[in-house]
Write an enzyme that holds these catalytic residues in place. Sequence first.
Site, PDB file in Angstrom:
ATOM      1  N   GLU A 474      13.796  29.882   2.800  1.00  0.00           N
ATOM      2  CA  GLU A 474      13.373  29.051   4.108  1.00  0.00           C
ATOM      3  C   GLU A 474      13.448  29.842   5.358  1.00  0.00           C
ATOM      4  O   GLU A 474      12.771  29.940   6.214  1.00  0.00           O
ATOM      5  CB  GLU A 474      13.875  27.668   4.220  1.00  0.00           C
ATOM      6  CG  GLU A 474      13.726  26.822   2.962  1.00  0.00           C
ATOM      7  CD  GLU A 474      12.107  26.562   2.734  1.00  0.00           C
ATOM      8  OE1 GLU A 474      11.465  26.904   3.724  1.00  0.00           O
ATOM      9  OE2 GLU A 474      11.810  26.416   1.515  1.00  0.00           O
ATOM     10  N   HIS A 477      10.809  32.141   5.967  1.00  0.00           N
ATOM     11  CA  HIS A 477       9.621  31.426   6.572  1.00  0.00           C
ATOM     12  C   HIS A 477       9.900  31.732   8.344  1.00  0.00           C
ATOM     13  O   HIS A 477       9.172  31.729   9.063  1.00  0.00           O
ATOM     14  CB  HIS A 477       9.648  30.049   6.233  1.00  0.00           C
ATOM     15  CG  HIS A 477       8.756  29.820   5.047  1.00  0.00           C
ATOM     16  ND1 HIS A 477       7.808  30.473   4.901  1.00  0.00           N
ATOM     17  CD2 HIS A 477       9.336  29.254   3.948  1.00  0.00           C
ATOM     18  CE1 HIS A 477       7.283  30.092   3.419  1.00  0.00           C
ATOM     19  NE2 HIS A 477       8.324  29.314   2.853  1.00  0.00           N
TER      20      HIS A 477
END
Length: 685
Positions: A474, A477
Amino acid sequence: MSADVRPSNPFAEPSPLPYGLPPFAECTPAALEAAFEQGMAAQLAEVEAIVATPGPATFDNTLEALERSGRLLRRAQRVFWLLTSADTNPELEALETAYAPRFAVHADEIMLNRRLFDRIDALYAERAQLGLDAEQVRLLERYHTDLSRAGAALDEPSRLHLADLNRQIAECSTAFGTNLLADTNDSAVLFSDVAELDGLGPDAIGAAAEAARQRGLDGYLITLVLPTHQPALESLHEPASRRRLLAAAQSRGSRGNAYDNRDLIRRLAVLRAERAELLGYRSHSDYVLADRTAKDNASVDDMLHRIIPAATANASREAAELAAAKRADGDDAPFEASDWAYYAARVRRDRYAFDASAIRPYVELERVLTDGVFAAATLLYGLGFVVRDDLAGYHPDVVVYEVFDADGSGLGLFVADFFTRDGKRGGAWSESLVPQSRLLGERPVVANNLNVPKPPAGSPALLTQDEVATLFHEFGHALHALFSDVSYPRLSGTAVARDFVEFPSQVNEMWLSWPAVLDGYARHVDDGSPLPPELAAALRNPPTFNQGVETVASLAATWIDLAWHRLTRAEAAAVTDVAEFEARALAEAGLDLDAIPPRYRGPYFNHVFASGYSAGYYSYLWSEVLDADTVEWFREHAGDLRAAGQAFRDALLSRGGTAPELELYDAFRGRPARIEPLLARRGLC
């Protein structure tokens, strides 16, 4: 409620907080609703002013004006979407039910505006003579594609029908997500006797006791993560406990209660297929893929069919080994899906001296974040991180970090929200609260959400190996958003093709096992001792055992998504039994292995029925081709990781959607990506 946006409304103007961080304490449901009403009215007025501008269309009076429109609405929507995912409540759920279809109608009033399309179409026809730079040409091309695919060129009756379909799809998708959150909460498994949890570590048992306490229950509550596989299945010694947990995970959304999603799935399949046919495509999948890097179903099938035979062959061999391990335990009962994770962990431990559960005391959440995830970003990109205690999040668990670039200048904010709670949907995700844009003078604010069980007060949050990987994933991202260096919001950060967006995040997973990074964060929670050499070696060079099973589970979910979304409207309308349809689809693809459940089944497949991955779950494997190829590139440039990181940032992470994604990749790598590194990684060649 009044629709007036008073000066005190937090969305009336850009937030005065650093980097435009929303003032969450002021972002009440009432403030959100008021901002929605005026924000939609204001944007429609802005678009009307664009199409009513005298004289011919220009880049400035049409596209740049369009990029500046809707700022009030977007500020409110971004906060709303974050809250309804990460910290919802009945008031927010009611707003979501009311406004999801209204947002769809509002978007269509812009995207189906024929006068707006005509202005953009005129610019598109003359784009070679307009003297635009490369990013401006890309913006023009994207808007022309967006409005064309939205149906702006259709006749008026067709546009009206399309708008109604979009509204219905939004209603169904919202209901699916709301149902799934409620049923996931209700499906948490309560154990009354701690003996039923034999095999779990003390920290996991403590987290289960804390979860039960927070709900006012006696005993130990195992809450569910979004995929079929539940982390506790690897450790629970009691077969009955494993069966209960897997059955709870697999039954979500199909229990015949108020949260049953099966009718919604069938309806969404019909509505999406009907919309695709109206736009000139055979199926929803054909429509989606036409604007992805894959381009068409044949390209996706070519990749999948290169993987499926080897994956199923490996999985069958692995399943036989796991069944043998069960028999060696003196258990002659048939091997079940609930046995898979438990015996995979057993075989891995026995064969490779690798016990995944033994890693937990060495991977405490805060240390993995600061000395692992952040340290890797410093090693590669020179970034610095400082906790901003003066900046409040939307929940007490949220921590806000300021991110500094290598030259000491402020880059943006990173909002970290890692613990599970009843108001948070399952899984893990990244969300941009403020996308970077030179046009609007905005710098990035990005949030990462995980669902780590919260330990009792004063106890450390220890992670599983998968949770460590998710934390790195994550943050990949987040880096994509933080490094964005573009002019226009439409092209900012992660605004790229869906089958490319997972690529940077998957690449970032490689650093969890990079020796210099691993040695920094993998320290025993009690005494700071390093990870034992055999565990460190296994993490740095993971065995390919069980990769066949893992790949088949992922492929099966991919095929379920494609099976639903390759249906024509008539075919979708003929489906009466969700479970039977999905079983038949898996059998036709050769992915119906009884002991290996799909990573998701339709009734709890949030990615494709409530998020943006419909006909796109293949993106994870598609992006992993690029990822595995890039990992090879980094290993080739390991002598100067700082320079390599800067090159990766400059060529890909900073570019957003300013050029066709595979053109950016090919220029970075000097050639197209090769699939062989992926096949080797997964033990498929």
